[in-house]
Design an enzyme around this catalytic site. Sequence first.
Site, short mmCIF file in Angstrom:
data_model
loop_
_atom_site.label_atom_id
_atom_site.label_comp_id
_atom_site.label_asym_id
_atom_site.label_seq_id
_atom_site.Cartn_x
_atom_site.Cartn_y
_atom_site.Cartn_z
N ARG A 1 0.82 -1.22 0.00
CA ARG A 1 0.00 0.00 0.00
C ARG A 1 0.86 1.27 0.00
NH1 ARG A 1 -3.63 -0.42 4.99
NH2 ARG A 1 -2.02 -1.78 5.78
N TRP B 1 -19.01 -6.96 -1.40
CA TRP B 1 -17.70 -6.50 -0.96
C TRP B 1 -16.85 -7.63 -0.42
CZ3 TRP B 1 -19.55 -1.30 1.64
CH2 TRP B 1 -20.09 -0.50 0.64
N CYS C 1 -25.36 4.16 -0.62
CA CYS C 1 -24.43 5.27 -0.86
C CYS C 1 -24.50 5.83 -2.28
CB CYS C 1 -23.01 4.82 -0.65
SG CYS C 1 -22.71 4.01 0.87
N HIS D 1 -17.80 12.80 1.97
CA HIS D 1 -16.65 12.37 1.19
C HIS D 1 -15.59 13.46 1.10
CE1 HIS D 1 -20.06 9.87 -0.01
NE2 HIS D 1 -19.18 8.91 0.00
N1 GLN Z 1 -23.03 2.05 8.81
C1 GLN Z 1 -21.93 2.23 7.94
C2 GLN Z 1 -21.09 3.40 8.41
O1 GLN Z 1 -21.62 4.34 8.88
C3 GLN Z 1 -22.38 2.48 6.52
C4 GLN Z 1 -21.22 2.64 5.60
C5 GLN Z 1 -21.59 2.66 4.14
O2 GLN Z 1 -22.69 2.88 3.78
N2 GLN Z 1 -20.65 2.45 3.28
O3 GLN Z 1 -19.89 3.41 8.29
ZN ZN Z 2 -22.90 4.99 2.71
#
Ligand code: GLN
Ligand code: ZN
Length: 765
Positions: A15, A554, A636, A687
């Site tokens: 990484r 994932w 998301c 973000h």
């Molecule tokens: N519950 C998760 C968080 O708050 C949701 C994350 C996501 O939607 N990627 O981190």
């Molecule tokens: Zn999310």
Amino acid sequence: MHTTILGYPRIGADRELKSATEGYWAGRVDATTLAGVGARLRADVWRGLRDAGLEAIPSNTFSLYDQVLDTSVMVDAVPDRYRHLTGLDRYFAMARGTRDVPPLEMTKWFDTNYHFLVPEVEPGTRFRLVGGGDAKPLAEYREARALGVETRPVLVGPLTYLLLAKPAAGAPSGFAPLDLLDGLVEVYAELLERLAGAGAAWVQLDEPVLVADRAPAEIAALARAYRRLGDLPSRPRLLVATYFGTVGDAALRALAATRVEAVALDLVAGPGNLEALASVGGLPRKTVVAGVVDGRNVWRTDPRRATAVCAALLGLADRVAVSTSCSLLHVPVDLDAETALDPAVRGRLAFARQKVGEVVALGRALHGGEVAPAAGPEVTPPAVDHRVRARLETLADTRRGDRAARLAAQTERLGLPPLATTTIGSFPQTERIRRARADHRAGRLTDEEHTRAMREEIARVVAVQEDIGLDVLVHGEPERNDMVQYFAEQLDGYAATGHGWVQSYGTRYVRPPILHGDVSRPRPMTVEWTAYAQSLTDRPVKGMLTGPVTMLAWSFVRDDQPLADTARQVALALRDEIRDLERAGIRVVQVDEPALRELLPPRRADQAAYLDWAVGAFRLATGGAADTTQIHTHMCYAEFGEIIGAIDALDADVVSVEAARSRMELVTDLRAAGYGGGIGPGVYDIHSPRVPSVEEMEGGLRRALRAVAPDRLWANPDCGLKTRAYPEVEAALRNLVTAARRVRATTCGQQMNWWIVEQFLNVGA
Ligand code: GLN
Ligand code: ZN
């Protein structure tokens, strides 16, 4: 060209790219050092591929953040708001935003968990090749050449680039980014001529959009673009790469009619490509680059199947080259780093480096006249759990009561105001909790010490939320490294890797677990933490689970049985977890499904079957909850027009979605679909480190109120807060609560009065 791959991981085996880039952002690493790290990573990849015996080696697969962003910068598709910045400042501002400007919108790269930055264009966008002879693909081509490695520069194809782009805010409504194709193709023409001049024999143009349904006008655009590029008098040979599915007949025919020398087909995710190719009469005079080694999953290739596919292709094209199905960007770098894996599981695996070896071996078998490589060491079949299978057979589709009645009962039980405020689950992961988790893992912290550290953090998170004035609280997820891995580690049938990192976006990498056998839950997974948080407050604490589709999306999932069957096993474990949370006094449970749309097949014809099992798995997981338990879900993204029916069918009580970065477009979608549950359109973009103002979020909420009644509207961030820092998060959440209160006070006067009266009556009772 006999053997190739469509791309390779760029993050480094350790990484390295992440530490250098984050160091640069923090001011610890200067631009020269960052550039040096990039150069070293590229050199390592090129040399590694050459030494492995791969014949055709890709270049320009490196990126400091994202290859689509690189393309935008290269063709000067830079929105005005970034124009006052230059160089890396501009580049990273487009990626992450600054205090003053928001970043480009980010979205998933097709059905993967890689995210790209969405190009923003308008009728006035004038493409040009920035940097001329020093444009990134040229510079990297020359860099490889100087190391003695001949490469094939990889470009995002012009059609894919524009079909992924969105019109800038304020662009006229009739405008479509594809209108700009001819101008963009001229930039590619210049680039190709320059690459030919620099000595490049081949260039790869990625056109994954060709595996989705395409309108006749788009096929015409494809034909026009590649006719123009194919007819260039001086250019490298062209490989048009498709992946993630089956190319449509019309697109194949259009490509067949151009001078393009090679077409890459994904024969793993798109087994229909063989048939499609046959139905258009093959690609005579062209090379088919046969994607027979799965670029997206970690299982070893069955050499017999792969050679049979290549043999079938030999009759349909002039030449066949062996390749990965897509870029290896989506798999971890090297299985050799995994020394702790169960040997039975490990024996079934191949990561990027091993997959290159498979491509080379298959190429030798196909072209060198060698016999097909043996199937390798004996493979242990996946573990079977008869108890789980028997329980699933007897579980019918359990339905909860009417949603409107449920919502009313829940609002009363929870004492919620209109425009209730909440968060998506995680709070900032401080250095302290990360260290505590790492120390616990390494045995430097006992179980009790670890529990104490986590409880301290949970207490702080609860106190912060009470102080800010949020209505539905969370415990903050300090114990979780990752929302999928955390559960995978506690479920049987899953294995974790030590170094299996894959880029999700920018410097955010994930380490997907490997789902290799039947799944079951030996013991409760989250109850202890959630119940502890609930013991500290009178406000409802929301339990936090990861949904079955996301658990699969994932992870690297076994490919020996339908995903639908695997999803039901995960759902059953979650169903048991929700029952245990309810018993512990938890009144709200969120089941995150951020990946629901990600797995949607690109072709409409395949979508209904997918949505059917995906929705079924969610309902299996949540359908056992009492009507008075409020089930939330979270996703998301915002452009979910095509799955809006499925979102409704999930039958959750409240849905929170991303919206801040896409200007509340989903509100329109929702209004159109007549969705009947609660909705939390994220009004705070997590973000980026930017703190949105009260006015900005207030505006978002008011816009949402045009489509959603106040008692069904929630105010929340658009995702979890784990990647952010406390100061910005606290400031933003305070603004969010203020925004919700202001909107309540003005818009919901009527409902507010009722709510106050009800509260009063409740207190009196
Ligand atoms: N519950 C998760 C968080 O708050 C949701 C994350 C996501 O939607 N990627 O981190
Ligand atoms: Zn999310």
